[in-house]
Design a protein around this motif. Sequence first.
Motif, PDB file in Angstrom:
ATOM      1  N   GLU A 343       0.816  -0.946  -0.243  1.00  0.00           N
ATOM      2  CA  GLU A 343      -0.261   0.433   0.218  1.00  0.00           C
ATOM      3  C   GLU A 343       1.107   1.173   0.322  1.00  0.00           C
ATOM      4  O   GLU A 343       0.970   2.411  -0.769  1.00  0.00           O
ATOM      5  N   ALA A 344       2.261   1.000   0.795  1.00  0.00           N
ATOM      6  CA  ALA A 344       3.203   2.106   0.983  1.00  0.00           C
ATOM      7  C   ALA A 344       3.608   2.395  -0.339  1.00  0.00           C
ATOM      8  O   ALA A 344       3.483   3.705  -1.310  1.00  0.00           O
ATOM      9  N   LEU A 345       3.709   1.436  -1.510  1.00  0.00           N
ATOM     10  CA  LEU A 345       4.576   1.666  -3.178  1.00  0.00           C
ATOM     11  C   LEU A 345       3.634   2.076  -3.531  1.00  0.00           C
ATOM     12  O   LEU A 345       3.621   3.123  -4.553  1.00  0.00           O
ATOM     13  N   ARG A 346       2.064   2.214  -3.516  1.00  0.00           N
ATOM     14  CA  ARG A 346       1.157   1.676  -4.510  1.00  0.00           C
ATOM     15  C   ARG A 346       0.769   3.915  -4.370  1.00  0.00           C
ATOM     16  O   ARG A 346       0.813   4.757  -4.881  1.00  0.00           O
ATOM     17  N   ALA A 347       0.840   4.450  -2.580  1.00  0.00           N
ATOM     18  CA  ALA A 347       0.387   5.367  -2.895  1.00  0.00           C
ATOM     19  C   ALA A 347       1.983   6.741  -3.496  1.00  0.00           C
ATOM     20  O   ALA A 347       1.983   7.920  -3.371  1.00  0.00           O
ATOM     21  N   ILE A 348       3.323   5.723  -3.071  1.00  0.00           N
ATOM     22  CA  ILE A 348       4.490   7.100  -3.671  1.00  0.00           C
ATOM     23  C   ILE A 348       4.264   6.690  -4.790  1.00  0.00           C
ATOM     24  O   ILE A 348       4.422   8.367  -5.121  1.00  0.00           O
ATOM     25  N   GLU A 349       3.612   5.955  -5.711  1.00  0.00           N
ATOM     26  CA  GLU A 349       3.224   6.025  -7.530  1.00  0.00           C
ATOM     27  C   GLU A 349       2.352   6.835  -7.674  1.00  0.00           C
ATOM     28  O   GLU A 349       2.624   7.451  -8.581  1.00  0.00           O
ATOM     29  N   ALA A 350       1.745   7.110  -6.465  1.00  0.00           N
ATOM     30  CA  ALA A 350       0.538   7.678  -6.855  1.00  0.00           C
ATOM     31  C   ALA A 350       1.112   8.873  -6.844  1.00  0.00           C
ATOM     32  O   ALA A 350       0.547  10.057  -7.924  1.00  0.00           O
ATOM     33  N   ASP A 351       1.977   9.622  -5.618  1.00  0.00           N
ATOM     34  CA  ASP A 351       2.405  10.702  -5.960  1.00  0.00           C
ATOM     35  C   ASP A 351       3.238  11.246  -7.027  1.00  0.00           C
ATOM     36  O   ASP A 351       3.051  12.365  -7.863  1.00  0.00           O
ATOM     37  N   PHE A 352       3.880  10.115  -7.396  1.00  0.00           N
ATOM     38  CA  PHE A 352       4.537  10.436  -8.813  1.00  0.00           C
ATOM     39  C   PHE A 352       4.212  10.360  -9.789  1.00  0.00           C
ATOM     40  O   PHE A 352       4.422  11.619 -10.491  1.00  0.00           O
ATOM     41  N   ALA A 353       2.835   9.604  -9.803  1.00  0.00           N
ATOM     42  CA  ALA A 353       1.994   9.795 -11.200  1.00  0.00           C
ATOM     43  C   ALA A 353       1.351  11.025 -11.140  1.00  0.00           C
ATOM     44  O   ALA A 353       0.824  11.530 -11.848  1.00  0.00           O
TER      45      ALA A 353
END
Length: 465
Positions: A343-353
């Motif tokens: 979930e933390a990794l998905r949140a990081i990618e969401a911020d990146f995107a």
Amino acid sequence: MALVLFNTMTGRKEPFEPRAPGVVRMYVCGPTVYNYIHIGNGRAAVAFDVIRRWLQFRGFEVIYVHNYTDIDDKIIRVARETGETVRAIAEGFIAAYEEDLAALGVLKPTHRPRVTEHIGPIVDLIRRLIDRGYAYVRNGDVYFRVQKFPEYGKLSKQPIDRLLAGARVEIDAAKEHPLDFALWKRSEGDVAWDSPWGAGRPGWHIECSAMSMHYLGATLDIHGGGQDLIFPHHENEIAQSEAATGVTFARYWLHNGHVTVDEEKMSKSLGNVVLVRDVVREYGGRALRFFYLNTHYRQPLRFHREAIASARSAVERLDGAVAALNHALPGSAPGEAPAALLEALRAIEADFAAAMDDDFNTPEALTAMFALVRTAHAVAQDPGRTRGAVEAVLARFRRLDAVLGLLSAEDEAPADVLALVAEREAARRARDFARADALRAEIRARGYAVEDTPEGPRLKRVSRP
């Protein structure tokens, strides 16, 4: 979130929609190959490389055209000064340009056309403009009639009278109007081609229109370049292209900001031109790439040594995080990645995107990348880490770096080497030292040395035996 980008033509951010669903036709003006490229040229190359990468990341097919101007007054002057042929000068600096871009991690374009290989399409386009009354012939030269194109100035947001007042225009009795520009230049000798108007060579502006339309059609999705090209180059491209076709030439215009050296514009007269290859030689290509991406592509960028040194340190932090994960992998316990980590990794990618979708905001994307660095170290230092956890973070690094292009391919061992490291570690624990030595030799044969440390095995790239 929808992808939005700043369109120079409209002066605002707009949602991006290509003309053909799923396909982006993109043209970026390339160098005139008479010298090595400076850091301003390098910034444009990296900016549009990342834009292209993000479009591909979002699932678009990108047809990317980046040209070479391999015939020009400057190239001819260098050839005369050195005694070499125009072709030899161009070939040498094209090779140097591609070497510099490779050091910056820039992907090769779909097409790399050269002016000298597209004389036919250029002549055809000029003939069409003459036939439609937008161009005229004077003593073997061909000029574009600016006053016949009423929208001239729409990209630079200035009407013809204001452009004329602000421009340093040479008086030329052959022109009908001072702002008329050359489509074909009368010339003789070994730098001339036959045309209906006599021997000569193309003007600077016509080449980009002809080559872009040759590969991408009459209407491009994205046309890019440095802000210094808005006028007159891109303004002239629009006029001649739309006069010839009657349709919009480019739907989105993107321009990167200037690079200054200690707050002064680079110029030969000031003696402050900084070459890409000199910076790469001292600091490395990835440090220069990071330096570019740490400022939004549309903003001005001030070059100074402290900033490049800081960029190099930042790249080393990225490398260190990936190295920590690679070193931690062989000693990790079997098992999947925890749900909280995923979930933390998905949140990081969401911020990146979100950052990249907002007009390719690479500084904010780098902020997300360094959140991933912190996560990487936390996972690597966790004594209870699982193999799935380490692999999940490594996979996210690879996924996001496919856009930024900052990680060194050499620093991350391939999966088969990592598997051998894990097998060797198991053999050592079982005190099967003969097997461990054999695996060490196999790992070295694949280009890596393994070092046993209290924290576990570490890998280092070495020359293959």
